[in-house]
Scaffold this motif. Structure first.
Motif, PDB file in Angstrom:
ATOM      1  N   UNK A   1       0.810  -1.271  -0.056  1.00 30.24           N
ATOM      2  CA  UNK A   1       0.144  -0.112   0.160  1.00 30.24           C
ATOM      3  C   UNK A   1       0.968   1.506   0.076  1.00 30.24           C
ATOM      4  N   UNK A   2       1.806   1.223   0.821  1.00 30.13           N
ATOM      5  CA  UNK A   2       2.741   2.491   0.811  1.00 30.13           C
ATOM      6  C   UNK A   2       4.181   1.999   1.168  1.00 30.13           C
TER       7      UNK A   2
ATOM      8  N   UNK B   1       7.271   3.822   3.361  1.00 26.47           N
ATOM      9  CA  UNK B   1       8.094   5.069   3.932  1.00 26.47           C
ATOM     10  C   UNK B   1       9.155   4.498   4.583  1.00 26.47           C
ATOM     11  N   UNK B   2       9.847   5.730   4.930  1.00 26.55           N
ATOM     12  CA  UNK B   2      11.427   5.523   5.342  1.00 26.55           C
ATOM     13  C   UNK B   2      11.341   4.598   6.532  1.00 26.55           C
ATOM     14  N   UNK B   3      10.410   4.382   7.357  1.00 24.18           N
ATOM     15  CA  UNK B   3      10.467   3.741   8.553  1.00 24.18           C
ATOM     16  C   UNK B   3       9.855   2.285   8.347  1.00 24.18           C
ATOM     17  N   UNK B   4       8.650   2.272   7.843  1.00 27.39           N
ATOM     18  CA  UNK B   4       8.159   1.219   7.545  1.00 27.39           C
ATOM     19  C   UNK B   4       7.316   0.898   6.328  1.00 27.39           C
ATOM     20  N   UNK B   5       6.773  -0.241   6.201  1.00 24.22           N
ATOM     21  CA  UNK B   5       6.071  -0.635   4.956  1.00 24.22           C
ATOM     22  C   UNK B   5       4.689  -1.068   5.130  1.00 24.22           C
ATOM     23  N   UNK B   6       3.780  -0.510   4.642  1.00 24.42           N
ATOM     24  CA  UNK B   6       2.416  -0.868   4.979  1.00 24.42           C
ATOM     25  C   UNK B   6       1.849  -2.022   3.698  1.00 24.42           C
ATOM     26  N   UNK B   7       1.259  -2.998   4.372  1.00 21.74           N
ATOM     27  CA  UNK B   7       0.646  -4.175   3.429  1.00 21.74           C
ATOM     28  C   UNK B   7      -0.824  -4.169   3.793  1.00 21.74           C
ATOM     29  N   UNK B   8      -1.743  -4.434   2.800  1.00 24.30           N
ATOM     30  CA  UNK B   8      -3.101  -5.015   2.937  1.00 24.30           C
ATOM     31  C   UNK B   8      -3.083  -6.221   2.774  1.00 24.30           C
ATOM     32  N   UNK B   9      -3.388  -7.048   3.704  1.00 23.28           N
ATOM     33  CA  UNK B   9      -3.663  -8.577   3.521  1.00 23.28           C
ATOM     34  C   UNK B   9      -4.723  -8.905   2.851  1.00 23.28           C
ATOM     35  N   UNK B  10      -4.707 -10.252   2.338  1.00 17.07           N
ATOM     36  CA  UNK B  10      -5.882 -10.692   1.535  1.00 17.07           C
ATOM     37  C   UNK B  10      -7.330 -10.494   2.119  1.00 17.07           C
ATOM     38  N   UNK B  11      -7.429 -10.543   3.419  1.00 19.81           N
ATOM     39  CA  UNK B  11      -8.618 -10.351   4.046  1.00 19.81           C
ATOM     40  C   UNK B  11      -8.756  -8.710   4.453  1.00 19.81           C
ATOM     41  N   UNK B  12      -7.968  -8.125   3.783  1.00 23.48           N
ATOM     42  CA  UNK B  12      -8.388  -6.439   4.016  1.00 23.48           C
ATOM     43  C   UNK B  12      -8.011  -5.801   5.576  1.00 23.48           C
ATOM     44  N   UNK B  13      -7.233  -6.464   5.972  1.00 26.29           N
ATOM     45  CA  UNK B  13      -6.360  -6.163   7.212  1.00 26.29           C
ATOM     46  C   UNK B  13      -4.861  -5.455   6.812  1.00 26.29           C
ATOM     47  N   UNK B  14      -4.450  -4.417   7.481  1.00 28.26           N
ATOM     48  CA  UNK B  14      -3.298  -3.713   7.551  1.00 28.26           C
ATOM     49  C   UNK B  14      -2.124  -4.362   8.282  1.00 28.26           C
TER      50      UNK B  14
END
Length: 283
Positions: A139-140, A142-155
């Protein structure tokens, strides 16, 4: 004579106060105007990078980097104009940076890996990946972390250091994916006929790529079944839909009697055992 010295001293002090006030005003103007110009320059560079077809993540990172460097230079210029000596200022910044670095080792590791992820780009926004032991859509970054959207729509928010120290699997990088399904048929079935039926299903689906060509093979001979394996290639976005549709088509062939699935018998035995004997004690 005494009055003259007092007037001269008062004039000198007032000039010094005025000069200090003007310097402070100029320092504030440097910060305000400079910050506005830095933001405009950073935004202009981001738009130029996007017009040059640079990746969105990389252009955003470079924009923030340019803005941060310009703001740091403006702060040093403003403090110098306000009368703060530059040498102690640089020494203080160095000591503060060292202390912050020692206190934030983990955060700096995330920052370093964030820069590497942005520069080398093992994945991009929108890619479906396995990173840091977690599978999802990016999903995004960033310099500190990466955001993933799981298959069941959790972050899932993953520290960049965890991603960089683990295996990264990118399902979309090459644009195509291979799927594999396994099927067990009976020994009495004509294997060639069943394999031909499955091949017709594969060839009838336009989403299954012709190159590399799909195929059906006998994988192994078990006690009750002949195990088949079928493989094909699709575009990354079609992989899951093709597999589910193919399984539905195979089930329809089973219902039509063209393919049979052997039922493995279960041998259940009931053994009657006498209850354990009780030993009575004497009181």
């Amino acid at each position: 004579m005494h009055d003259f010295l007092d007037n001269l001293l008062g004039t000198t002090l007032s000039d010094g106060v005025i000069r200090a006030g003007l310097n402070l005003l100029v320092a504030l103007l440097i910060l305000l105007v400079g910050t506005w110009l830095a933001a405009r320059l950073a935004n202009f560079s981001q738009r130029a990078l996007r017009r040059a077809a640079v990746d969105v993540t990389l252009s955003g990172f470079l924009r923030n980097l340019i803005y941060g460097v310009l703001v740091a230079v403006l702060i040093v210029m403003a403090l110098t104009k306000a009368g703060v000596p530059s040498a102690p200022l640089v020494a203080a910044l160095g000591a503060g940076g060292l202390a912050i670095g020692l206190a934030l080792q983990g955060s700096l590791s995330n920052l370093a890996w964030g820069v590497l992820l942005v520069v080398f780009r093992p994945f991009r926004i929108g890619d479906y990946v396995t990173a840091g032991g977690t599978e999802g859509t990016v999903q995004s970054i960033n310099l500190m972390h990466t955001l993933l959207i799981l298959p069941d729509n959790r972050e899932a928010i993953l520290p960049n250091a965890k991603i960089g120290s683990d295996v990264i699997v990118n399902f979309n990088r090459l644009g195509t994916r291979r799927f594999e399904l396994k099927l067990g048929i009976g020994h009495r079935d004509e294997a060639d006929q069943v394999m031909g039926t499955i091949m017709c299903l594969l060839e009838a689906d336009d989403r299954v790529l012709k190159d590399p060509a799909p195929g059906v093979w006998i994988e192994s001979l078990a006690g009750q079944t002949v195990n088949l394996v079928l493989r094909g290639w699709t575009r990354s976005a079609d992989g899951w839909a093709v597999q589910t549709d193919l399984l539905r088509a195979i089930k329809q062939q089973i219902d039509a009697g063209r393919i049979s699935i052997p039922v493995i018998p279960m041998d259940i035995r009931w053994t009657a055992e006498p209850p354990p004997s009780t030993v009575s004690g004497r009181g």
